[in-house]
Design an enzyme around this catalytic site. Sequence first.
Site, short mmCIF file in Angstrom:
data_model
loop_
_atom_site.label_atom_id
_atom_site.label_comp_id
_atom_site.label_asym_id
_atom_site.label_seq_id
_atom_site.Cartn_x
_atom_site.Cartn_y
_atom_site.Cartn_z
N ARG A 219 0.84 -1.20 0.00
CA ARG A 219 0.00 0.00 0.00
C ARG A 219 0.86 1.24 0.00
O ARG A 219 2.02 1.20 0.41
CB ARG A 219 -0.85 0.04 1.28
CG ARG A 219 -1.72 -1.18 1.44
CD ARG A 219 -2.35 -1.17 2.82
NE ARG A 219 -2.97 -2.46 3.08
CZ ARG A 219 -3.45 -2.84 4.26
NH1 ARG A 219 -3.37 -2.02 5.30
NH2 ARG A 219 -4.01 -4.01 4.40
N ASP B 14 0.34 5.40 1.39
CA ASP B 14 -0.57 6.27 2.15
C ASP B 14 -1.10 7.43 1.32
O ASP B 14 -0.57 7.72 0.24
CB ASP B 14 0.19 6.85 3.36
CG ASP B 14 0.23 5.86 4.51
OD1 ASP B 14 -0.61 4.95 4.55
OD2 ASP B 14 1.12 6.01 5.38
N TYR C 33 12.57 3.35 -2.70
CA TYR C 33 11.79 4.56 -2.44
C TYR C 33 12.69 5.77 -2.61
O TYR C 33 13.89 5.68 -2.37
CB TYR C 33 11.27 4.57 -0.99
CG TYR C 33 10.07 3.71 -0.73
CD1 TYR C 33 8.79 4.21 -0.90
CD2 TYR C 33 10.20 2.40 -0.28
CE1 TYR C 33 7.66 3.42 -0.65
CE2 TYR C 33 9.09 1.60 -0.02
CZ TYR C 33 7.82 2.13 -0.22
OH TYR C 33 6.72 1.35 0.04
N ARG D 299 9.65 7.32 5.80
CA ARG D 299 9.37 8.68 6.27
C ARG D 299 10.02 8.94 7.64
O ARG D 299 10.49 10.05 7.90
CB ARG D 299 7.86 8.91 6.32
CG ARG D 299 7.25 8.97 4.91
CD ARG D 299 5.74 8.86 4.91
NE ARG D 299 5.13 9.90 5.74
CZ ARG D 299 3.83 9.91 6.06
NH1 ARG D 299 3.02 8.95 5.61
NH2 ARG D 299 3.35 10.87 6.80
#
Lengths: 245, 245
Positions: free
Chosen positions: A51, A53, A111, A198
């Site tokens: 997933r 966000d 990422y 993050r």
Amino acid sequence: MQRYKCTITYDGSQFSGYQIQPGMRTIQGEIEAALSKLHKGERIKISASGRTDAGVHAKGQVIHFDSALAIPTAKWEIALNSVLPDDIAVIRVEKAAPNFHARFDAVGKEYRYFVYLSPKRDPFKRHYAYQFPYPLDYVAMKEALKYLIGTHDFTSFCSAKTEIEDKVRTIEEIEFFEEGDLLVFRFVGNGFLYNMVRILTGTLLEVGSGNRSPYSIPDILEKKDRQYAGKTAPAHGLYLWKVFY
Amino acid sequence: MQRYKCTITYDGSQFSGYQIQPGMRTIQGEIEAALSKLHKGERIKISASGRTDAGVHAKGQVIHFDSALAIPTAKWEIALNSVLPDDIAVIRVEKAAPNFHARFDAVGKEYRYFVYLSPKRDPFKRHYAYQFPYPLDYVAMKEALKYLIGTHDFTSFCSAKTEIEDKVRTIEEIEFFEEGDLLVFRFVGNGFLYNMVRILTGTLLEVGSGNRSPYSIPDILEKKDRQYAGKTAPAHGLYLWKVFY
């Protein structure tokens, strides 16, 4: 029935995240609706590598689905793009083995996190990079990387909300480089926990701005407690860049 | 009372253009609302160097306004940005002479038009560049530029809707260059008619794709009739880049 592996890109700014939720605009919801249109209303379920966000973007998310439609592989991209909204695009469709799974077969992910370094407000970056206009000590940040790269229990760098038990992950690479007025972080690993990129970015920015020592990283890892790491950097700077199989 | 010259940037994608219109979200409307907030509800009228259409962006639009507020010049930028929506930003505020006028004192403007050359759909460019994935003959396009640069009656390159009588303008520079998968057109001139940059771009793309000869340009100018020029390129590729005083 044929299984397809499908690489997609999306601008996450107008979505309530990847996962389908009633009454919300989601990536999964829009793609399943697009597939349903191509299949005369039949529900086609998709599975993603993971997933993302709300607000998080993707340059190379991977999904799979099964279809009995007689569309040649080369035409799937065009067919799907013709029914998808313009903030999601299919960039590659390939035939896959019947047991291929976008999530379980993924062996790694990349990422990227974009930081906008200037104090000038830029409307064109508001959804696409996190503005952080403070001086950064790149030497200290590079020192911190040494303690993060490798195999560790990343409990401290994971949202406390996670249900996953095993929080040991291997980060193969973290690097950062400037691109104009952007600072780009690149993370490559065998898997990332919820909010991990993050929180890593937020912690590295705290090291860079002198609010945290690079030598505190081993301690943070040792504590296995989310509260010892830095703040979670905002969603809108994060891009799921690539999934490895 | 002090007059201020104010340089602003905006992402035009969520606006119904520059000019205030009842019930619509406009650049002028948002800036005047922001100024009104700073002035305890008093209406403050602004004047811009010119209007931009719905979807058109600005990197360096210039406006002026008068204020009796005792805000130091250096703080105006912060004060205004704190009350503006995040798709408009003030990037410079300067004191101006009482008779300075953002429109009448402008002696030239630079526009840029961004063309996205790849056939791959890119959600991140959907509001910011016009996708034109066809081969372009840059030699033919450069030939066409020779006939456009200079002082001409640009009636053929102006929306027929215009009321302005004098359609003679001087284009000082047109150039184009690649930036990754983008083709950037740069136009500098003493003034541009309504839709002129978009019609010039549309015509140049028709020359580049072989649908129009570069040698037809003098004829088009001669006709003084909008229908002889090329299509109006879409608004979302256009940026008001700079205003010269």
